[in-house]
Design a protein around this motif. Structure first.
Motif, short mmCIF file in Angstrom:
data_model
loop_
_atom_site.label_atom_id
_atom_site.label_comp_id
_atom_site.label_asym_id
_atom_site.label_seq_id
_atom_site.Cartn_x
_atom_site.Cartn_y
_atom_site.Cartn_z
N ASP A 14 7.79 1.72 -4.59
CA ASP A 14 8.43 1.46 -3.30
C ASP A 14 7.50 1.62 -2.10
OD1 ASP A 14 10.54 2.39 -5.37
OD2 ASP A 14 11.72 1.37 -3.83
N ASP A 72 9.36 -3.06 -5.01
CA ASP A 72 9.63 -2.94 -3.57
C ASP A 72 8.33 -2.81 -2.78
OD1 ASP A 72 12.33 -3.36 -3.71
OD2 ASP A 72 12.94 -1.32 -3.17
N ASN A 104 14.11 -5.05 -5.82
CA ASN A 104 15.17 -5.86 -5.22
C ASN A 104 14.76 -6.38 -3.84
OD1 ASN A 104 15.57 -2.89 -4.84
ND2 ASN A 104 17.02 -3.59 -3.28
N HIS A 105 13.97 -5.62 -3.09
CA HIS A 105 13.54 -6.10 -1.76
C HIS A 105 12.57 -7.28 -1.88
CE1 HIS A 105 15.24 -3.32 1.26
NE2 HIS A 105 15.43 -2.56 0.19
N HIS A 193 12.26 -1.52 -12.01
CA HIS A 193 12.47 -1.00 -10.65
C HIS A 193 13.71 -0.11 -10.57
CE1 HIS A 193 12.35 -0.70 -6.35
NE2 HIS A 193 13.58 -1.18 -6.25
N HIS A 227 13.01 2.71 -6.87
CA HIS A 227 14.28 2.33 -6.23
C HIS A 227 15.03 3.49 -5.58
CE1 HIS A 227 17.60 -0.32 -5.32
NE2 HIS A 227 18.45 0.35 -6.09
FE LIG Z 1 14.75 -0.91 -4.43
#
Ligand SMILES: [Fe+2]
Ligand SMILES: [Fe+2]
Length: 310
Positions: A14, A72, A104-105, A193, A227
């Motif tokens: 991240d 991320d 996810n980002h 993630h 995450h």
């Molecule tokens: Fe995330």
């Protein structure tokens, strides 16, 4: 008694290393506008490139053989951000030294893969010479006695969702890869993630149950993820198997919340007479001393080389 062959792997996650100063309003005419507002109000102050550089410098001092980054890299997964992350990856190390998975980002909305996360392909693909089955994930990379298996949970989601999904095809291929790696006597690290533990339907892995069912068959020696932006460790019960799971905080965080202090993990894997020995150490940036302090030193053994059970 341990024998010499082993591998030391550093793990960070991240980094959210990009800036959104160049984003256009056209790029924001979708779910991204919410992420952009969140970045303007809070997130741009929650992540620092300076902190990220310090995390990398401290980690380099541990002289790991390999580095895993569990997603991320960006805030909104725009093409400019993905190019910025690509340049950063190039500055950190060669694709041979670094294995990554997207977060996810990085797949905030449905975009052209080639122009976005596809730019990072060199860091998230099979070893050269291995058969390419036409899809990117899972990939398999072998370093010493360790098989690094990278999964993608990064799928576009509706507004206010940060969940992830593996999908049936990826799980079927994971099952076969785990089995093959076990037959080769390799220590199997699964990287993704999202946590394989339930984090709720808005932030969690939507097919976590199917992942558990898959892992219950061939097993795995270690699962690592990001995450959560915090240190996490637990045992995952997959059928009869118990698999250690470790999550790391954001490597660039500058949160006030001490539970979310920036940090990273180091996993030292060595072959032992009874199977595998895994030493896990966690390092967190102490706000007062401004030094990375070791906050966890845990040895997991013996893990059977063939079953992955404790
Ligand atoms: Fe995330
Ligand atoms: Fe994140």
């Amino acid at each position: 008694m341990t024998v010499k062959s082993g591998l030391t792997i550093a793990h960070l996650s991240d980094p959210h290393l990009t800036s959104l100063h160049h984003v256009t309003w056209r790029e924001l005419l979708n779910k991204r506008v919410l992420g952009y507002l969140s970045w303007r109000v809070k997130r741009r102050r929650s992540h620092s490139r300076e902190v990220l550089s310090r995390t990398l410098a401290d980690l380099a001092g541990r002289q790991p053989d390999h580095l895993v980054i569990s997603g991320d890299f960006t805030h909104l997964g725009t093409a400019i951000e993905c190019r910025e992350a690509e340049a950063w990856l190039n500055s950190v190390g060669a694709p041979d030294y670094i294995s990554i998975v997207p977060g996810n980002h990085d797949r905030y909305i449905d975009t052209d893969i080639a122009e976005t996360i596809g730019r990072w392909r060199a860091w998230m693909q099979n070893d050269p010479g291995q058969r390419d089955k036409g899809t990117d994930f899972p990939y398999l990379r072998v370093r010493g006695p360790v098989a690094i298996i990278g999964l993608s949970t990064a799928v576009p989601t509706p507004p206010f969702f940060a969940s992830g999904r593996l999908g049936g095809e990826q799980l079927r291929r994971l099952d076969r890869l785990l089995e093959t790696a076990a037959q080769r006597g390799l220590y199997r690290i699964v990287t993704l993630h999202h946590s394989p533990h339930s984090m709720g339907f808005r932030r969690g892995l939507s097919d976590a149950d199917q992942l558990l069912s898959t892992l219950a068959g061939p097993g795995a020696e270690l699962i690592i993820h990001g995450h959560g932006h915090r240190q996490m460790h637990a045992m995952l019960q997959a059928g009869e198997r118990r698999i250690p799971v470790f999550g790391v905080p954001s490597a660039s965080a500058s949160y006030d919340d001490p539970a979310k202090s920036p940090g990273y993990n180091v996993y030292e894997v060595t072959r032992a007479q009874e199977g595998w020995r895994t030493r896990v150490r966690s390092f967190i940036l102490d706000e007062e001393t401004q030094q990375f302090e070791q906050v966890l030193d845990k040895v997991i053994m013996p893990l059977s080389a063939t079953t992955g059970c404790l």
